[in-house]
Design a protein around this motif. Structure first.
Motif, PDB file in Angstrom:
ATOM      1  N   ILE A   1     133.112 -30.846  -3.535  1.00 48.98           N
ATOM      2  CA  ILE A   1     134.260 -31.764  -3.397  1.00 48.98           C
ATOM      3  C   ILE A   1     133.814 -33.219  -3.449  1.00 48.98           C
ATOM      4  N   LEU A   2     132.738 -33.525  -2.734  1.00 48.78           N
ATOM      5  CA  LEU A   2     132.385 -34.939  -2.540  1.00 48.78           C
ATOM      6  C   LEU A   2     131.437 -35.505  -3.588  1.00 48.78           C
ATOM      7  N   ASP A   3     130.989 -34.666  -4.520  1.00 51.47           N
ATOM      8  CA  ASP A   3     130.073 -35.143  -5.555  1.00 51.47           C
ATOM      9  C   ASP A   3     130.725 -36.288  -6.348  1.00 51.47           C
TER      10      ASP A   3
ATOM     11  N   ARG B   1     131.736 -29.725  11.816  1.00 49.46           N
ATOM     12  CA  ARG B   1     132.483 -30.672  10.976  1.00 49.46           C
ATOM     13  C   ARG B   1     133.151 -29.971   9.805  1.00 49.46           C
ATOM     14  N   GLU B   2     134.117 -30.663   9.257  1.00 50.84           N
ATOM     15  CA  GLU B   2     134.794 -30.222   8.036  1.00 50.84           C
ATOM     16  C   GLU B   2     134.732 -31.326   6.997  1.00 50.84           C
ATOM     17  N   PRO B   3     134.672 -31.049   5.718  1.00 54.12           N
ATOM     18  CA  PRO B   3     134.345 -29.720   5.235  1.00 54.12           C
ATOM     19  C   PRO B   3     132.869 -29.453   5.520  1.00 54.12           C
TER      20      PRO B   3
ATOM     21  N   ARG C   1     137.131 -33.622  11.906  1.00 51.72           N
ATOM     22  CA  ARG C   1     138.196 -33.405  10.905  1.00 51.72           C
ATOM     23  C   ARG C   1     138.700 -31.953  10.886  1.00 51.72           C
ATOM     24  N   PHE C   2     139.990 -31.839  10.541  1.00 50.24           N
ATOM     25  CA  PHE C   2     140.629 -30.517  10.378  1.00 50.24           C
ATOM     26  C   PHE C   2     141.875 -30.717   9.514  1.00 50.24           C
ATOM     27  N   ILE C   3     142.893 -29.912   9.733  1.00 49.69           N
ATOM     28  CA  ILE C   3     144.076 -29.906   8.836  1.00 49.69           C
ATOM     29  C   ILE C   3     144.724 -31.287   8.668  1.00 49.69           C
ATOM     30  N   ASP C   4     144.692 -32.131   9.721  1.00 48.77           N
ATOM     31  CA  ASP C   4     145.350 -33.443   9.600  1.00 48.77           C
ATOM     32  C   ASP C   4     144.718 -34.289   8.502  1.00 48.77           C
ATOM     33  N   SER C   5     143.409 -34.087   8.256  1.00 48.06           N
ATOM     34  CA  SER C   5     142.771 -34.812   7.144  1.00 48.06           C
ATOM     35  C   SER C   5     143.421 -34.412   5.825  1.00 48.06           C
ATOM     36  N   SER C   6     143.664 -33.122   5.657  1.00 49.57           N
ATOM     37  CA  SER C   6     144.299 -32.669   4.409  1.00 49.57           C
ATOM     38  C   SER C   6     145.711 -33.237   4.289  1.00 49.57           C
ATOM     39  N   LEU C   7     146.415 -33.313   5.422  1.00 44.73           N
ATOM     40  CA  LEU C   7     147.793 -33.825   5.377  1.00 44.73           C
ATOM     41  C   LEU C   7     147.795 -35.310   5.023  1.00 44.73           C
ATOM     42  N   ALA C   8     146.868 -36.077   5.640  1.00 45.17           N
ATOM     43  CA  ALA C   8     146.836 -37.527   5.392  1.00 45.17           C
ATOM     44  C   ALA C   8     146.241 -37.853   4.015  1.00 45.17           C
ATOM     45  N   TYR C   9     145.107 -37.211   3.679  1.00 45.84           N
ATOM     46  CA  TYR C   9     144.409 -37.563   2.427  1.00 45.84           C
ATOM     47  C   TYR C   9     145.080 -36.922   1.203  1.00 45.84           C
ATOM     48  N   GLN C  10     145.207 -35.568   1.228  1.00 50.07           N
ATOM     49  CA  GLN C  10     145.761 -34.912   0.034  1.00 50.07           C
ATOM     50  C   GLN C  10     147.296 -34.983   0.042  1.00 50.07           C
ATOM     51  N   GLY C  11     147.885 -34.711   1.202  1.00 50.29           N
ATOM     52  CA  GLY C  11     149.345 -34.682   1.279  1.00 50.29           C
ATOM     53  C   GLY C  11     149.960 -36.042   1.039  1.00 50.29           C
TER      54      GLY C  11
ATOM     55  N   SER D   1     122.457 -47.203   4.701  1.00 47.75           N
ATOM     56  CA  SER D   1     121.801 -45.893   4.660  1.00 47.75           C
ATOM     57  C   SER D   1     122.797 -44.763   4.352  1.00 47.75           C
ATOM     58  N   ARG D   2     124.083 -45.072   4.352  1.00 51.65           N
ATOM     59  CA  ARG D   2     125.078 -44.016   4.140  1.00 51.65           C
ATOM     60  C   ARG D   2     125.290 -43.787   2.646  1.00 51.65           C
ATOM     61  N   ASP D   3     125.253 -42.489   2.221  1.00 46.74           N
ATOM     62  CA  ASP D   3     125.524 -42.175   0.815  1.00 46.74           C
ATOM     63  C   ASP D   3     127.014 -42.370   0.548  1.00 46.74           C
TER      64      ASP D   3
ATOM     65  N   ARG E   1     132.604 -39.268  -3.194  1.00 47.99           N
ATOM     66  CA  ARG E   1     133.724 -39.459  -4.129  1.00 47.99           C
ATOM     67  C   ARG E   1     134.968 -40.041  -3.449  1.00 47.99           C
ATOM     68  N   LEU E   2     135.188 -39.658  -2.181  1.00 46.17           N
ATOM     69  CA  LEU E   2     136.382 -40.166  -1.488  1.00 46.17           C
ATOM     70  C   LEU E   2     136.203 -41.629  -1.071  1.00 46.17           C
ATOM     71  N   ASP E   3     134.949 -42.005  -0.753  1.00 46.74           N
ATOM     72  CA  ASP E   3     134.689 -43.419  -0.409  1.00 46.74           C
ATOM     73  C   ASP E   3     135.021 -44.327  -1.595  1.00 46.74           C
TER      74      ASP E   3
HETATM   75  P1  TMP Z   1     133.616 -37.198   6.410  1.00 50.09           P
HETATM   76  O1  TMP Z   1     133.139 -38.364   5.620  1.00 50.09           O
HETATM   77  O2  TMP Z   1     134.382 -37.580   7.623  1.00 50.09           O
HETATM   78  O3  TMP Z   1     132.552 -36.205   6.673  1.00 50.09           O
HETATM   79  O4  TMP Z   1     134.706 -36.444   5.492  1.00 50.09           O
HETATM   80  C1  TMP Z   1     134.479 -36.232   4.179  1.00 50.09           C
HETATM   81  C2  TMP Z   1     135.577 -36.801   3.322  1.00 50.09           C
HETATM   82  O5  TMP Z   1     136.512 -35.763   3.015  1.00 50.09           O
HETATM   83  C3  TMP Z   1     136.373 -37.940   3.914  1.00 50.09           C
HETATM   84  O6  TMP Z   1     136.562 -38.917   2.892  1.00 50.09           O
HETATM   85  C4  TMP Z   1     137.706 -37.324   4.254  1.00 50.09           C
HETATM   86  C5  TMP Z   1     137.835 -36.235   3.231  1.00 50.09           C
HETATM   87  N1  TMP Z   1     138.674 -35.081   3.622  1.00 50.09           N
HETATM   88  C6  TMP Z   1     139.857 -34.851   2.950  1.00 50.09           C
HETATM   89  O7  TMP Z   1     140.232 -35.616   2.064  1.00 50.09           O
HETATM   90  N2  TMP Z   1     140.590 -33.767   3.290  1.00 50.09           N
HETATM   91  C7  TMP Z   1     140.211 -32.865   4.246  1.00 50.09           C
HETATM   92  O8  TMP Z   1     140.905 -31.878   4.523  1.00 50.09           O
HETATM   93  C8  TMP Z   1     138.967 -33.128   4.952  1.00 50.09           C
HETATM   94  C9  TMP Z   1     138.503 -32.179   6.009  1.00 50.09           C
HETATM   95  C10 TMP Z   1     138.228 -34.244   4.596  1.00 50.09           C
END
Ligand code: TMP
Length: 215
Positions: free
Chosen positions: A54-56, A39-41, A97-107, A152-154, A157-159
């Motif tokens: 990142i997720l803290d 998985r990523e990250p 997850r891989f590069i497309d996550s960065s494109l959709a979330y950050q990009g 049960s899911r923590d 930060r992105l949630d």
């Molecule tokens: P996950 O919950 O699917 O394990 O992913 C962790 C979080 O990180 C999820 O909210 C998506 C986000 N994410 C990005 O924003 N950019 C990225 O490149 C990746 C890999 C994950």
């Protein structure tokens, strides 16, 4: 022996990627195919440590570019230590997850620009793109409802981002589907897990056959 195959899974929060990847891995292994599930990250020690940063939920002050760079750094180390060696060993890599996550979330959702985030990630991936990407299609409303129903899911930060952010993530993925129709396959992930897994298994078997016929 089969050729190595790099398959990534994408989708918004609550798309059910983790459950499906585990089932698909078990199915492939039962057929005697060597699978690496990752998985990523994360996926290896250094990248899991970057994931924690990142997720803290405390790190609300994190700058968008810092976030994008950390994802790319985690991606680079994970590729070099785990994904590339597995592909060289002709294993099937299933990566959550891989590069497309960065494109959709950050990009797109964060507004850094898809082209900018793509360019920055080229340094990290150095040409190593997936053979196929499965986009698990769940609308943000359904995905977020699933997450909130799972006590049960923590919560990371992105949630904690707004509904608007998650809508933009979904919109980002739609842009990517249009841009990479040969690589990204959309799977309706609002169905039961057995239906989703059956379709994904078939897609992967087709891809394996295609790659092995070509080589
Ligand atoms: P996950 O919950 O699917 O394990 O992913 C962790 C979080 O990180 C999820 O909210 C998506 C986000 N994410 C990005 O924003 N950019 C990225 O490149 C990746 C890999 C994950």
């Amino acid at each position: 022996m089969n050729k190595g195959l790099f398959i990534t899974f994408e989708g918004g929060e609550g798309a059910g990627k983790t459950t499906v990847i585990k089932e698909v891995a078990a199915h492939l292994e039962a057929l005697g195919i060597e699978v690496v599930l990752t998985r990523e990250p994360g996926g290896i020690q250094i990248s899991e440590k970057i994931r924690t940063i990142i997720l803290d939920p405390v790190h609300t002050m994190m700058d968008g570019r810092t976030e994008a760079l950390l994802y790319a750094a985690a991606r680079r180390q994970h590729l070099v230590e785990k994904v590339i060696p597995a592909l060289a060993n002709d294993q099937v890599v299933l990566c959550d997850r891989f590069i497309d996550s960065s494109l959709a979330y950050q990009g797109h959702a964060r507004g850094l620009g898809m082209d900018e985030v793509y360019s920055m990630n080229q340094f990290a991936i150095d040409g190593c793109m997936p053979d196929m990407t499965i986009f698990m299609d769940v609308t943000p409303a359904v995905g977020l409802a699933r997450i909130h129903a799972n006590a049960s899911r923590d919560v990371d930060r992105l949630d904690m981002e707004t509904n608007h952010f998650h809508d933009k993530v979904y919109e980002g993925y739609q842009i990517l589907l249009d841009k990479y129709p040969n690589r990204i396959v959309k799977v309706n992930a609002e169905r039961t897990p057995d239906k989703i897994c059956a379709e994904v298994n078939q897609l992967i078997m087709n891809k394996l056959n295609e790659v092995n016929t070509l080589n």
